[in-house]
Design a protein around this motif. Structure first.
Motif, PDB file in Angstrom:
ATOM      1  N   ARG A  44      40.285  48.208  39.083  1.00  0.00           N
ATOM      2  CA  ARG A  44      40.540  46.962  37.990  1.00  0.00           C
ATOM      3  C   ARG A  44      41.007  45.990  38.929  1.00  0.00           C
ATOM      4  N   ASP A  45      41.652  45.984  40.090  1.00  0.00           N
ATOM      5  CA  ASP A  45      42.243  44.934  40.940  1.00  0.00           C
ATOM      6  C   ASP A  45      42.177  45.353  42.431  1.00  0.00           C
ATOM      7  N   ARG A  46      42.397  44.311  43.083  1.00  0.00           N
ATOM      8  CA  ARG A  46      42.525  44.526  44.564  1.00  0.00           C
ATOM      9  C   ARG A  46      43.865  43.987  44.923  1.00  0.00           C
ATOM     10  N   PRO A  47      44.790  44.543  45.292  1.00  0.00           N
ATOM     11  CA  PRO A  47      46.178  43.825  45.500  1.00  0.00           C
ATOM     12  C   PRO A  47      46.095  43.023  46.716  1.00  0.00           C
ATOM     13  N   LEU A  48      46.631  41.746  46.535  1.00  0.00           N
ATOM     14  CA  LEU A  48      46.719  40.895  47.727  1.00  0.00           C
ATOM     15  C   LEU A  48      48.182  41.132  48.308  1.00  0.00           C
ATOM     16  N   LEU A  49      48.094  41.359  49.728  1.00  0.00           N
ATOM     17  CA  LEU A  49      49.479  41.309  50.354  1.00  0.00           C
ATOM     18  C   LEU A  49      49.479  40.407  51.163  1.00  0.00           C
ATOM     19  N   LEU A  50      50.156  39.405  51.095  1.00  0.00           N
ATOM     20  CA  LEU A  50      50.479  38.001  51.864  1.00  0.00           C
ATOM     21  C   LEU A  50      51.625  38.443  52.860  1.00  0.00           C
ATOM     22  N   ILE A  51      51.337  38.149  54.237  1.00  0.00           N
ATOM     23  CA  ILE A  51      52.141  38.285  55.313  1.00  0.00           C
ATOM     24  C   ILE A  51      52.354  36.698  55.697  1.00  0.00           C
ATOM     25  N   VAL A  52      53.723  36.372  55.132  1.00  0.00           N
ATOM     26  CA  VAL A  52      53.954  34.842  55.496  1.00  0.00           C
ATOM     27  C   VAL A  52      55.065  34.756  56.538  1.00  0.00           C
ATOM     28  N   ASP A  53      54.427  33.856  57.715  1.00  0.00           N
ATOM     29  CA  ASP A  53      55.101  33.438  58.977  1.00  0.00           C
ATOM     30  C   ASP A  53      56.098  32.438  58.565  1.00  0.00           C
ATOM     31  N   GLN A  54      57.607  32.460  58.853  1.00  0.00           N
ATOM     32  CA  GLN A  54      58.435  31.559  58.793  1.00  0.00           C
ATOM     33  C   GLN A  54      59.394  31.634  60.028  1.00  0.00           C
ATOM     34  N   ARG A  79      44.959  34.620  39.320  1.00  0.00           N
ATOM     35  CA  ARG A  79      43.931  33.950  38.596  1.00  0.00           C
ATOM     36  C   ARG A  79      42.693  34.967  38.175  1.00  0.00           C
ATOM     37  N   SER A  80      42.300  35.744  39.431  1.00  0.00           N
ATOM     38  CA  SER A  80      41.236  36.624  39.546  1.00  0.00           C
ATOM     39  C   SER A  80      41.519  38.076  38.881  1.00  0.00           C
ATOM     40  N   GLY A  81      42.963  38.207  38.439  1.00  0.00           N
ATOM     41  CA  GLY A  81      43.515  39.308  37.713  1.00  0.00           C
ATOM     42  C   GLY A  81      43.819  40.464  38.863  1.00  0.00           C
ATOM     43  N   ASP A  82      44.189  39.922  40.228  1.00  0.00           N
ATOM     44  CA  ASP A  82      44.682  40.703  40.956  1.00  0.00           C
ATOM     45  C   ASP A  82      46.513  40.943  41.227  1.00  0.00           C
ATOM     46  N   ARG A  83      46.765  41.752  41.413  1.00  0.00           N
ATOM     47  CA  ARG A  83      48.382  41.977  41.795  1.00  0.00           C
ATOM     48  C   ARG A  83      48.664  40.922  42.874  1.00  0.00           C
ATOM     49  N   ILE A  89      57.938  41.997  48.924  1.00  0.00           N
ATOM     50  CA  ILE A  89      58.072  41.832  47.414  1.00  0.00           C
ATOM     51  C   ILE A  89      56.784  42.471  46.918  1.00  0.00           C
ATOM     52  N   ALA A  90      56.855  43.785  46.413  1.00  0.00           N
ATOM     53  CA  ALA A  90      55.761  44.781  45.794  1.00  0.00           C
ATOM     54  C   ALA A  90      54.747  43.821  44.856  1.00  0.00           C
ATOM     55  N   PRO A  91      53.435  44.334  45.192  1.00  0.00           N
ATOM     56  CA  PRO A  91      52.353  43.679  44.367  1.00  0.00           C
ATOM     57  C   PRO A  91      52.821  43.704  43.010  1.00  0.00           C
ATOM     58  N   HIS A  92      52.391  42.857  42.030  1.00  0.00           N
ATOM     59  CA  HIS A  92      52.336  43.112  40.631  1.00  0.00           C
ATOM     60  C   HIS A  92      51.491  41.701  40.120  1.00  0.00           C
ATOM     61  N   ARG A  93      51.067  41.945  38.865  1.00  0.00           N
ATOM     62  CA  ARG A  93      50.113  41.014  38.318  1.00  0.00           C
ATOM     63  C   ARG A  93      50.857  40.276  37.107  1.00  0.00           C
TER      64      ARG A  93
END
Length: 318
Positions: A91-101, A131-135, A149-153
């Motif tokens: 149903r979805d493909r979770p997006l996991l963002l690794i953000v460098d600060q 918007r594409s329906g992914d977590r 932050i754990a993926p959630h839609r």
């Protein structure tokens, strides 16, 4: 809102309200496997996105019109009747963002700091995937702290992620020192979280990436799609002969004479060395790289790289 993304504090720091407004600038591109021919994620490249995984649904008798590639030969041989395996797309493909600060990101010569550009790029990816329906989830890190932050839609989860980015962004100060290994630790943690069928998007200047990055990146790419977003400032690539300059990046503060050819050449070689290491990482693990300049409007750069048709910007630039 206007086409140009404006940040509070004149591009030195980001504001979570600005990141929330980027939700309205995600039209015309996607992070899905089907890409326009002009997208960096399209074509016969091995580095293109593979897309969502498949879930096994059932085993049933073969019916006319079924794809013969789905025949389960073991069951067919045992029952002496053709059977096929039926799958449904996840149903979805979770997006996991690794953000460098990290403090190395607290650098910029025009429009915005690299840290702000990274926050904007992360916000665009988060809103587009939702918007594409992914977590959507992520790992936000600086030189001393890492928040997951754990993926959630949901809009709330994206806002929680962007709030973490903005909070760490506003902790950046000139003169801070980043702890060695923070980048590789974040990648290692991503390898533990993204077990399979995620889209892992790393938004960073990739300072400090090296041989130790390769092993966890290998584990991530084995079962996930990966997109590397390389954030840079033009001054890093080409230092102009502008005489004496006061510069600060992370924990380093110095005054340099940019009129010296040897200094400018050393500056250029240092940047090109970082780019070469990133390209090597991309080539060996077959992952695409999206390059973002902190000096230009980030939504337009992302949309252009992913094949969106853009209206001419004010001033006539494409």
């Amino acid at each position: 809102m206007s086409e140009e993304t404006l940040n509070s504090d004149d591009g030195v720091y980001c504001d979570v309200r600005d990141l929330a407004r980027l939700k309205h600038r995600t039209q015309g591109f996607s992070l899905l496997p089907r890409q326009p021919i002009t997208s960096i994620l399209s074509g016969p490249h091995a580095s293109r996105l593979r897309g969502r995984g498949l879930n096994f649904e059932e085993l049933r008798r073969y019916l006319p019109g079924d794809d013969i590639r789905t025949i389960d030969w073991h069951v067919t041989a045992r029952t002496r009747r053709p059977h096929v395996r039926v799958y449904t797309e996840e149903r979805d493909r979770p997006l996991l963002l690794i953000v460098d600060q990290r403090p190395s990101m607290f650098f910029g010569s025009r429009r915005a700091m690299k840290s702000v550009a990274a926050a904007e790029g992360a916000a665009l990816a988060a809103w587009r995937s939702l918007r594409s329906g992914d977590r959507v989830g992520g790992i936000v890190f600086n030189g001393t702290e890492r928040e997951e932050i754990a993926p959630h839609r949901s809009n709330a989860r994206v806002m929680r992620l962007l709030s973490a980015v903005a909070r760490q962004n506003r902790q950046l100060r000139a003169g801070q020192v980043s702890r060695d290994g923070a980048f590789d630790e974040a990648i290692e943690r991503a390898a533990q979280v993204a077990t399979h069928d995620h889209l892992v998007c790393v938004v960073s200047d990739f300072a400090g990436a090296g041989p130790a990055t390769l092993e966890p990146m290998t584990r991530i790419t084995a079962h996930n799609d990966v997109l590397l977003v390389f954030v840079y400032d033009p001054l890093e690539a080409d230092l102009p002969p502008a005489g004496r300059l006061r510069m600060a990046q992370g924990g380093d503060r110095l005054e340099v004479d940019a009129s010296e050819d040897r200094l400018r050449e050393r500056f250029r070689q240092d940047f090109q060395g970082r780019v070469a290491r990133l390209q090597e990482l991309s080539r060996r693990r077959q992952v695409p790289v999206l390059t973002v300049s902190a000096a230009e409007d980030v939504p337009r750069q992302v949309a252009r790289a992913l094949g969106a048709r853009l209206r001419p910007a004010q001033g006539g630039a494409p």
